[in-house]
Design a protein around this motif. Structure first.
Motif, PDB file in Angstrom:
ATOM      1  N   PRO A  88     -30.248  66.047  45.307  1.00 45.33           N
ATOM      2  CA  PRO A  88     -30.150  67.064  44.305  1.00 45.33           C
ATOM      3  C   PRO A  88     -31.281  67.850  43.905  1.00 45.33           C
ATOM      4  N   SER A  89     -30.963  69.161  43.165  1.00 45.74           N
ATOM      5  CA  SER A  89     -31.825  70.011  43.055  1.00 45.74           C
ATOM      6  C   SER A  89     -32.120  70.082  41.558  1.00 45.74           C
ATOM      7  N   VAL A  90     -31.843  69.110  40.791  1.00 51.30           N
ATOM      8  CA  VAL A  90     -31.934  69.097  39.399  1.00 51.30           C
ATOM      9  C   VAL A  90     -33.297  68.518  38.933  1.00 51.30           C
ATOM     10  N   LYS A  91     -33.991  69.267  37.930  1.00 53.93           N
ATOM     11  CA  LYS A  91     -35.313  68.556  37.657  1.00 53.93           C
ATOM     12  C   LYS A  91     -35.129  67.404  36.768  1.00 53.93           C
ATOM     13  N   PRO A  92     -35.898  66.207  36.856  1.00 54.75           N
ATOM     14  CA  PRO A  92     -35.645  65.273  36.212  1.00 54.75           C
ATOM     15  C   PRO A  92     -36.194  65.481  34.295  1.00 54.75           C
ATOM     16  N   VAL A  93     -35.279  64.819  33.404  1.00 53.57           N
ATOM     17  CA  VAL A  93     -35.758  65.313  32.114  1.00 53.57           C
ATOM     18  C   VAL A  93     -36.966  64.247  31.752  1.00 53.57           C
ATOM     19  N   PRO A  94     -37.770  65.026  30.845  1.00 55.33           N
ATOM     20  CA  PRO A  94     -39.084  64.213  30.642  1.00 55.33           C
ATOM     21  C   PRO A  94     -38.466  62.836  29.609  1.00 55.33           C
ATOM     22  N   CYS A  95     -39.055  61.908  29.818  1.00 53.74           N
ATOM     23  CA  CYS A  95     -38.748  60.751  29.139  1.00 53.74           C
ATOM     24  C   CYS A  95     -39.665  60.515  27.985  1.00 53.74           C
ATOM     25  N   LYS A  96     -38.999  60.152  26.817  1.00 56.10           N
ATOM     26  CA  LYS A  96     -39.915  59.809  25.790  1.00 56.10           C
ATOM     27  C   LYS A  96     -39.320  58.321  25.249  1.00 56.10           C
ATOM     28  N   ASP A  97     -40.358  57.609  24.649  1.00 59.72           N
ATOM     29  CA  ASP A  97     -40.145  56.218  24.247  1.00 59.72           C
ATOM     30  C   ASP A  97     -39.338  56.491  23.034  1.00 59.72           C
ATOM     31  N   GLU A  98     -38.259  55.316  22.826  1.00 61.45           N
ATOM     32  CA  GLU A  98     -37.158  55.458  21.873  1.00 61.45           C
ATOM     33  C   GLU A  98     -37.012  53.989  21.238  1.00 61.45           C
ATOM     34  N   VAL A  99     -36.868  53.920  20.021  1.00 65.07           N
ATOM     35  CA  VAL A  99     -36.309  52.649  19.422  1.00 65.07           C
ATOM     36  C   VAL A  99     -34.809  52.529  19.335  1.00 65.07           C
ATOM     37  N   LEU A 100     -34.483  51.602  20.102  1.00 60.08           N
ATOM     38  CA  LEU A 100     -32.981  51.356  20.100  1.00 60.08           C
ATOM     39  C   LEU A 100     -32.337  50.807  18.940  1.00 60.08           C
ATOM     40  N   CYS A 101     -33.208  49.701  18.309  1.00 57.78           N
ATOM     41  CA  CYS A 101     -32.730  48.980  17.128  1.00 57.78           C
ATOM     42  C   CYS A 101     -33.591  48.191  16.493  1.00 57.78           C
ATOM     43  N   LYS A 102     -33.622  47.844  15.422  1.00 55.22           N
ATOM     44  CA  LYS A 102     -34.671  47.057  14.590  1.00 55.22           C
ATOM     45  C   LYS A 102     -33.714  46.009  13.633  1.00 55.22           C
ATOM     46  N   GLY A 103     -34.333  44.905  13.426  1.00 54.73           N
ATOM     47  CA  GLY A 103     -33.464  43.900  12.581  1.00 54.73           C
ATOM     48  C   GLY A 103     -34.603  43.014  11.779  1.00 54.73           C
ATOM     49  N   LYS A 104     -34.010  42.345  10.647  1.00 57.06           N
ATOM     50  CA  LYS A 104     -34.773  41.144  10.521  1.00 57.06           C
ATOM     51  C   LYS A 104     -33.745  40.201  10.040  1.00 57.06           C
ATOM     52  N   ALA A 105     -34.234  39.074   9.820  1.00 56.42           N
ATOM     53  CA  ALA A 105     -33.572  37.861   9.485  1.00 56.42           C
ATOM     54  C   ALA A 105     -34.126  36.744   8.784  1.00 56.42           C
TER      55      ALA A 105
END
Length: 95
Positions: free
Chosen positions: A32-49
């Motif tokens: 493929p000739s597509v450049k990779p997208v820059p990756c950023k750290d991402e918070v998917l979910c948080k929780g408390k119980a």
């Protein structure tokens, strides 16, 4: 009769093989000739119980519990020298 049956089986199997080769999509094997997208750290979910539980049995204690969690999508660490090597190889490949 036996020879013609064997010839028919051989002919049909070779035609089936040739048909499957031509039916295969060979486009997926190209680079493929597509450049990779820059990756950023991402918070998917948080929780408390927290809660209180009475354990069963005579003289059983009551326990209190609490917890928290966070799910993070971490990007792989890329070192600068590794990026430089890949860039040099890409420049040489273009020439």
């Amino acid at each position: 009769m036996k020879k013609s049956l064997i010839m028919l089986v051989v002919l049909m199997s070779s035609l089936a093989l040739a048909g499957s080769v031509f039916a295969t999509d060979w486009g997926c094997y190209t680079t493929p000739s597509v450049k990779p997208v820059p990756c950023k750290d991402e918070v998917l979910c948080k929780g408390k119980a927290k809660g209180v539980e009475k354990l069963c049995g005579p003289c059983a204690p009551t326990i209190k519990w609490s917890g928290s969690w966070m799910t993070v999508l971490k990007c792989p660490e890329v070192k600068a020298d590794k990026v430089a090597k890949v860039a040099k190889k890409a420049k040489k490949a273009k020439k």
